[in-house]
Scaffold this active site. Structure first.
Site, PDB file in Angstrom:
ATOM      1  N   LYS A  11     -35.887 -38.884 -54.552  1.00 53.95           N
ATOM      2  CA  LYS A  11     -35.358 -37.610 -55.062  1.00 53.95           C
ATOM      3  C   LYS A  11     -36.372 -36.467 -54.877  1.00 53.95           C
ATOM      4  CE  LYS A  11     -32.230 -39.825 -58.399  1.00 53.95           C
ATOM      5  NZ  LYS A  11     -31.778 -39.862 -59.815  1.00 53.95           N
ATOM      6  N   TYR A  51     -22.360 -37.568 -56.271  1.00 55.75           N
ATOM      7  CA  TYR A  51     -22.390 -37.894 -57.697  1.00 55.75           C
ATOM      8  C   TYR A  51     -21.043 -37.624 -58.384  1.00 55.75           C
ATOM      9  CZ  TYR A  51     -27.411 -38.942 -57.965  1.00 55.75           C
ATOM     10  OH  TYR A  51     -28.644 -39.525 -57.848  1.00 55.75           O
ATOM     11  N   PHE A  59     -24.503 -33.824 -67.902  1.00 54.12           N
ATOM     12  CA  PHE A  59     -25.674 -33.542 -67.067  1.00 54.12           C
ATOM     13  C   PHE A  59     -25.322 -33.307 -65.593  1.00 54.12           C
ATOM     14  CE2 PHE A  59     -25.392 -38.229 -67.487  1.00 54.12           C
ATOM     15  CZ  PHE A  59     -25.262 -38.596 -66.147  1.00 54.12           C
ATOM     16  N   ARG A  87     -32.762 -52.264 -58.115  1.00 55.70           N
ATOM     17  CA  ARG A  87     -32.633 -51.721 -59.471  1.00 55.70           C
ATOM     18  C   ARG A  87     -33.817 -52.186 -60.335  1.00 55.70           C
ATOM     19  NH1 ARG A  87     -28.763 -47.745 -60.441  1.00 55.70           N
ATOM     20  NH2 ARG A  87     -29.318 -48.224 -62.582  1.00 55.70           N
ATOM     21  N   THR A  93     -33.189 -45.997 -66.073  1.00 54.48           N
ATOM     22  CA  THR A  93     -32.887 -44.586 -65.769  1.00 54.48           C
ATOM     23  C   THR A  93     -33.852 -43.647 -66.489  1.00 54.48           C
ATOM     24  OG1 THR A  93     -30.554 -45.207 -65.619  1.00 54.48           O
ATOM     25  CG2 THR A  93     -31.040 -42.856 -65.814  1.00 54.48           C
ATOM     26  N   ARG A 104     -39.989 -45.897 -61.676  1.00 55.22           N
ATOM     27  CA  ARG A 104     -39.723 -44.843 -62.658  1.00 55.22           C
ATOM     28  C   ARG A 104     -40.793 -44.799 -63.742  1.00 55.22           C
ATOM     29  NH1 ARG A 104     -33.139 -45.584 -62.592  1.00 55.22           N
ATOM     30  NH2 ARG A 104     -32.667 -43.853 -61.191  1.00 55.22           N
ATOM     31  N   ASN A 114     -36.099 -38.543 -61.988  1.00 54.71           N
ATOM     32  CA  ASN A 114     -36.601 -39.914 -62.119  1.00 54.71           C
ATOM     33  C   ASN A 114     -36.860 -40.589 -60.772  1.00 54.71           C
ATOM     34  OD1 ASN A 114     -33.981 -40.299 -61.394  1.00 54.71           O
ATOM     35  ND2 ASN A 114     -33.345 -41.405 -63.239  1.00 54.71           N
ATOM     36  N   HIS A 117     -32.926 -42.971 -56.539  1.00 49.41           N
ATOM     37  CA  HIS A 117     -31.551 -43.437 -56.766  1.00 49.41           C
ATOM     38  C   HIS A 117     -31.415 -44.809 -56.117  1.00 49.41           C
ATOM     39  CE1 HIS A 117     -27.154 -43.736 -56.723  1.00 49.41           C
ATOM     40  NE2 HIS A 117     -27.313 -44.215 -55.502  1.00 49.41           N
ATOM     41  N   GLU A 128     -21.846 -45.827 -50.405  1.00 54.14           N
ATOM     42  CA  GLU A 128     -22.954 -44.858 -50.394  1.00 54.14           C
ATOM     43  C   GLU A 128     -23.701 -44.880 -49.062  1.00 54.14           C
ATOM     44  OE1 GLU A 128     -23.752 -44.876 -55.241  1.00 54.14           O
ATOM     45  OE2 GLU A 128     -25.348 -45.558 -53.897  1.00 54.14           O
TER      46      GLU A 128
HETATM   47  P1  ADP Z   1     -29.111 -44.503 -62.424  1.00 51.27           P
HETATM   48  O1  ADP Z   1     -29.697 -43.498 -61.446  1.00 51.27           O
HETATM   49  O2  ADP Z   1     -30.178 -45.290 -63.120  1.00 51.27           O
HETATM   50  O3  ADP Z   1     -28.039 -45.388 -61.800  1.00 51.27           O
HETATM   51  P2  ADP Z   1     -26.946 -43.014 -63.702  1.00 51.27           P
HETATM   52  O4  ADP Z   1     -26.084 -43.470 -62.551  1.00 51.27           O
HETATM   53  O5  ADP Z   1     -26.446 -43.256 -65.089  1.00 51.27           O
HETATM   54  O6  ADP Z   1     -28.414 -43.647 -63.606  1.00 51.27           O
HETATM   55  O7  ADP Z   1     -27.210 -41.463 -63.571  1.00 51.27           O
HETATM   56  C1  ADP Z   1     -27.409 -40.853 -62.318  1.00 51.27           C
HETATM   57  C2  ADP Z   1     -28.565 -39.882 -62.431  1.00 51.27           C
HETATM   58  O8  ADP Z   1     -28.206 -38.816 -63.303  1.00 51.27           O
HETATM   59  C3  ADP Z   1     -29.858 -40.446 -63.041  1.00 51.27           C
HETATM   60  O9  ADP Z   1     -30.645 -41.173 -62.111  1.00 51.27           O
HETATM   61  C4  ADP Z   1     -30.537 -39.198 -63.509  1.00 51.27           C
HETATM   62  O10 ADP Z   1     -31.139 -38.462 -62.423  1.00 51.27           O
HETATM   63  C5  ADP Z   1     -29.358 -38.374 -64.027  1.00 51.27           C
HETATM   64  N1  ADP Z   1     -29.127 -38.628 -65.455  1.00 51.27           N
HETATM   65  C6  ADP Z   1     -28.586 -39.747 -66.029  1.00 51.27           C
HETATM   66  N2  ADP Z   1     -28.516 -39.636 -67.362  1.00 51.27           N
HETATM   67  C7  ADP Z   1     -28.995 -38.389 -67.658  1.00 51.27           C
HETATM   68  C8  ADP Z   1     -29.181 -37.650 -68.880  1.00 51.27           C
HETATM   69  N3  ADP Z   1     -28.851 -38.172 -70.070  1.00 51.27           N
HETATM   70  N4  ADP Z   1     -29.723 -36.402 -68.783  1.00 51.27           N
HETATM   71  C9  ADP Z   1     -30.045 -35.855 -67.594  1.00 51.27           C
HETATM   72  N5  ADP Z   1     -29.894 -36.494 -66.410  1.00 51.27           N
HETATM   73  C10 ADP Z   1     -29.393 -37.739 -66.443  1.00 51.27           C
HETATM   74 MG    MG Z   2     -26.203 -44.820 -61.011  1.00 52.72          MG
END
Ligand code: ADP
Ligand code: MG
Length: 140
Positions: A11, A51, A59, A87, A93, A104, A114, A117, A128
């Site tokens: 990212k 997304y 968010f 993962r 996350t 992370r 973070n 992805h 994807e």
């Molecule tokens: P992951 O990337 O671990 O699969 P998610 O798919 O739930 O997590 O979320 C996608 C992305 O959205 C996260 O990697 C992060 O960049 C952002 N994100 C997720 N939850 C939050 C939150 N509560 N506040 C702000 N950004 C968030």
């Molecule tokens: Mg995800």
């Protein structure tokens, strides 16, 4: 264990801090192979479409803004159990909850910024990967 492929993104917070190599080393040390990779500036439309599953989340707008705030590196990782393994290497996350040694935990700035992805299922990985790569760009 089956050989799988998964979609990974480094990212904008990671490219901004010049962490591409250190993060890639984590994948390779864990036995994942980077079989496709390119650096891109995502458009708002691209980030929004990628997304789309999070469209209703509070968010979403900030996430799209963040993902277009600088270059990303999109990659295909291949290896045994690649989706779950990636993962694991990424960590939770929210970096506050990420296990020691994970990307992370070591590198993420916040729950949003973070660093990485990773696809969350083999089915989503296929979708994807096709979002970013033509078959001819993937050399396993
Ligand atoms: P992951 O990337 O671990 O699969 P998610 O798919 O739930 O997590 O979320 C996608 C992305 O959205 C996260 O990697 C992060 O960049 C952002 N994100 C997720 N939850 C939050 C939150 N509560 N506040 C702000 N950004 C968030
Ligand atoms: Mg995800």
């Amino acid at each position: 264990m089956a050989v799988e492929r998964t979609l990974s993104i480094l990212k904008p917070d990671a490219t901004r801090r010049n962490l591409t190599g250190r993060i890639n080393a984590k994948f390779e040390e864990a036995g994942l192979r980077i079989i496709a990779q390119k650096r891109l500036q995502l458009s708002e439309a691209q980030a929004g479409a990628f997304y789309a599953v999070h469209k209703e989340r509070p968010f979403y707008k900030d996430l799209v803004a963040f993902m277009t705030s600088g270059p990303v590196v999109v990659q295909v990782l291949e290896g045994d159990d690649a989706v779950a393994k990636n993962r694991e290497i990424m960590g939770a996350t929210n970096p506050a909850n990420a296990a020691p040694g994970t990307i992370r935990k070591e590198f993420a700035e916040s729950i949003e910024a973070n660093s990485v992805h990773g696809s969350d299922s083999a089915e989503n990985a296929a979708t994807e990967i096709a979002f970013f790569f033509a078959g001819t760009e993937i050399v396993g």
